[in-house]
Design a protein around this motif. Sequence first.
Motif, short mmCIF file in Angstrom:
data_model
loop_
_atom_site.label_atom_id
_atom_site.label_comp_id
_atom_site.label_asym_id
_atom_site.label_seq_id
_atom_site.Cartn_x
_atom_site.Cartn_y
_atom_site.Cartn_z
N GLU A 286 0.68 -1.34 -0.17
CA GLU A 286 0.07 -0.07 0.02
C GLU A 286 0.59 1.23 -0.09
O GLU A 286 0.62 2.06 -0.70
CB GLU A 286 -0.87 -0.08 1.28
N GLY A 287 1.86 1.18 0.90
CA GLY A 287 2.96 2.40 1.02
C GLY A 287 3.47 2.65 -0.35
O GLY A 287 3.73 3.85 -0.75
N ALA A 288 3.67 1.51 -1.11
CA ALA A 288 4.45 1.73 -2.27
C ALA A 288 3.57 2.54 -3.28
O ALA A 288 3.89 3.53 -3.97
CB ALA A 288 4.98 0.38 -2.83
N LEU A 289 2.39 2.05 -3.33
CA LEU A 289 1.34 2.57 -4.32
C LEU A 289 1.07 3.90 -4.07
O LEU A 289 1.05 4.96 -4.87
CB LEU A 289 0.01 1.71 -4.33
N THR A 290 0.71 4.31 -2.79
CA THR A 290 0.40 5.65 -2.30
C THR A 290 1.59 6.58 -2.85
O THR A 290 1.33 7.69 -3.40
CB THR A 290 0.45 5.84 -0.76
N ARG A 291 2.95 6.14 -2.35
CA ARG A 291 4.17 6.95 -2.98
C ARG A 291 4.23 7.31 -4.39
O ARG A 291 4.30 8.18 -4.75
CB ARG A 291 5.45 6.38 -2.39
N LEU A 292 3.91 6.30 -5.08
CA LEU A 292 3.79 6.10 -6.42
C LEU A 292 2.92 7.19 -7.21
O LEU A 292 2.99 8.26 -7.97
CB LEU A 292 3.59 4.81 -7.28
N PHE A 293 1.71 7.09 -6.78
CA PHE A 293 0.80 8.03 -7.04
C PHE A 293 0.98 9.43 -6.90
O PHE A 293 0.77 10.31 -7.57
CB PHE A 293 -0.77 7.72 -6.47
N ALA A 294 1.37 9.76 -5.60
CA ALA A 294 1.80 11.01 -5.03
C ALA A 294 2.79 11.66 -5.72
O ALA A 294 2.71 12.94 -6.47
CB ALA A 294 2.13 11.14 -3.49
#
Length: 446
Positions: free
Chosen positions: A316-324
Motif C-alpha cells: 500500500e505504501g508503495a502505491l501511495t508514494r507512486l501516485f503522489a
Amino acid sequence: MTQETWGQVREKLVARLGRHNYTSWIEPLKLSTLAEGVAQFEAPSSFIGNWVSRNYTDQILNELRASGAEVSRVEFTVTGFAQPEPKKAAKPAAPKREEALPGAPLDSRFTFDTFVVGKPNELAHAAARRVAEGGPVTFNPLFLYGGVGLGKTHLMHAIAHELTARSPELRVLYLSAEQFMYRFVQALREKQIMDFKEIFRSVDVLMVDDVQFIAGKDSTQEEFFHTFNALVDQNKQIVISADRAPGEIKDLEERIKSRLQCGLVVDLHPTDYELRLGILQTKAEGYRSQYRGLQIASGVLEFLAHRITTNVRVLEGALTRLFAFASLVGREITLELAQDCLADILRASDRKLTVEEIQRKVAEHYNIRLSDMIGPKRLRNIARPRQVAMYLAKHLTSRSLPEIGRRFGGRDHTTIMHGVKKIEELIMTDSQLNDDLQLLKRLLQG
Ligand SMILES: Nc1ncnc2c1ncn2[C@@H]1O[C@H](COP(=O)(O)OP(=O)(O)OP(=O)(O)O)[C@@H](O)[C@H]1O
C-alpha cells in the motif's frame, strides 16, 4: 546528579524505550536521591516500581552512567504521589450502559467492503464474517493470527463495524493488548480496579489485538484470564489476534494458551501473487478517482505484485508514494517511474533466501538426498555437503546458529558452529571446495 541531568537521561530513555513505554513506566518515576552508588526512585505504585525494576534496570543504569553518574544500583520506593485524591462520594456500582467504553477508535476504511479476499485469507475472512453476523456464539474465541501487515487489524475493525451497524445497542469493545495493559495499570494506580473489571465484563463483544504483547507480563495476563473467563461464561463473543498461533507465544501462561485454543484458530497466510494484484487493483482504482487524469501503464501493478512480497502494508505504501510522486511531476506511471521512485522498497523486498533453499541446492550440487542433509548419517560424502550448507546458511541468511540447528534436524548450535568453522578452515587449502562455494553462492543469490 541534578534533576537537570535526570531530565537529560529521561530524554535518552525516550529514544531507547519508545515513547509509549516511556510514558507508561519512566515518566511516573521521580529521582529522589543519588548517593553512594544507589539511585533511589519514587514510584507511584509498587506495580510500576516492580515492573521498571524487572524490565528497565539495565537501561536506566546505562544511561545514568553515560551521563557521568557513579551508580551501581537502582531502588524504588512507593509514594503514591501520582494517585488522585481518594474518592469521597461512593461511585455508582455498575457502569451505565451508555457509558463510553475504553476502546481504541476504529479505522473507518477497515471494512469488509475494502478487504480483498484471496486464497491466503479466505478462511480468516469467512470466520470473521460469521462472527460479524452476530447471533448465537458458535466459536469462542475467534483467534486470528498471521505475520505483520496481513490484515488482522483490518478484519477485526470490519467485524466491529458490521456488528454495530447491525445492532447499534451492542457494546463492542476493541483495543490492543497493550492498551488493555495500560488501562489495567492505570486502574491499579487510581485504585479503580473494580470499575475496570466491571467495564470489561459488561461488554457484549471483546476484541483484543496483538495479544502476544501480554506474554511475560504476569499481572496483566492474570487479569486478562479472568476477564476472558467471565465473558465466556456469559456467552459473550471474544475475538483475539496475534502474530503467531496460541501455542507458539512464548511466556504466555499455559492456561491462557489452552483457553485461546478452545474456539476457532485461523491464520492469515502470507499473500500470494493473485491476492497482491487484487489488492493493488482495488487501491489503484481508488487513487484513480482521487488523482483524476493520472494514467497508469499496463504491467506496472503486475510488476509491483511480483516484486513486493513482504506484506500488504508495504504494498500500500508503495502505491501511495507512486501516485503522489506521479501527480507531483505530472507524468504517467510507467514501469520506469515505478522502479525509480520505489528503488528502496524494491531493494528491501528482494526475496529472502531460506535455509531450506540452501539445503536443496547444496544437496543437488553434491548429488545427495535432501533427507540425508538433515538426517544423522556421518559418512564423509554426506557430512561435508551438510557442513557446506551450514556454512552458507550462516553466511547468506540472518538466521542464528540455534535456528539453523533446528532446520538441520534439530542439531545443537555447537554442531553448526563446528561445521561452519570446518569449512572456513578448508577454504584456505581446498581450491575445489572454494570453487564449489563460489558456484553455489552465485546460484543461490541469483
Ligand atoms: N486483504 C486485504 N485487502 C485490503 N487491504 C488489506 C488486506 N490485508 C491487509 N490490508 C491492508 O494492509 C494494511 C495492514 O493491515 P493490518 O493493519 O490489518 O495488518 P495486521 O495484520 O494487523 O498487522 P500488524 O501485525 O502489524 O498489526 C492495512 O492498511 C490494511 O487495510
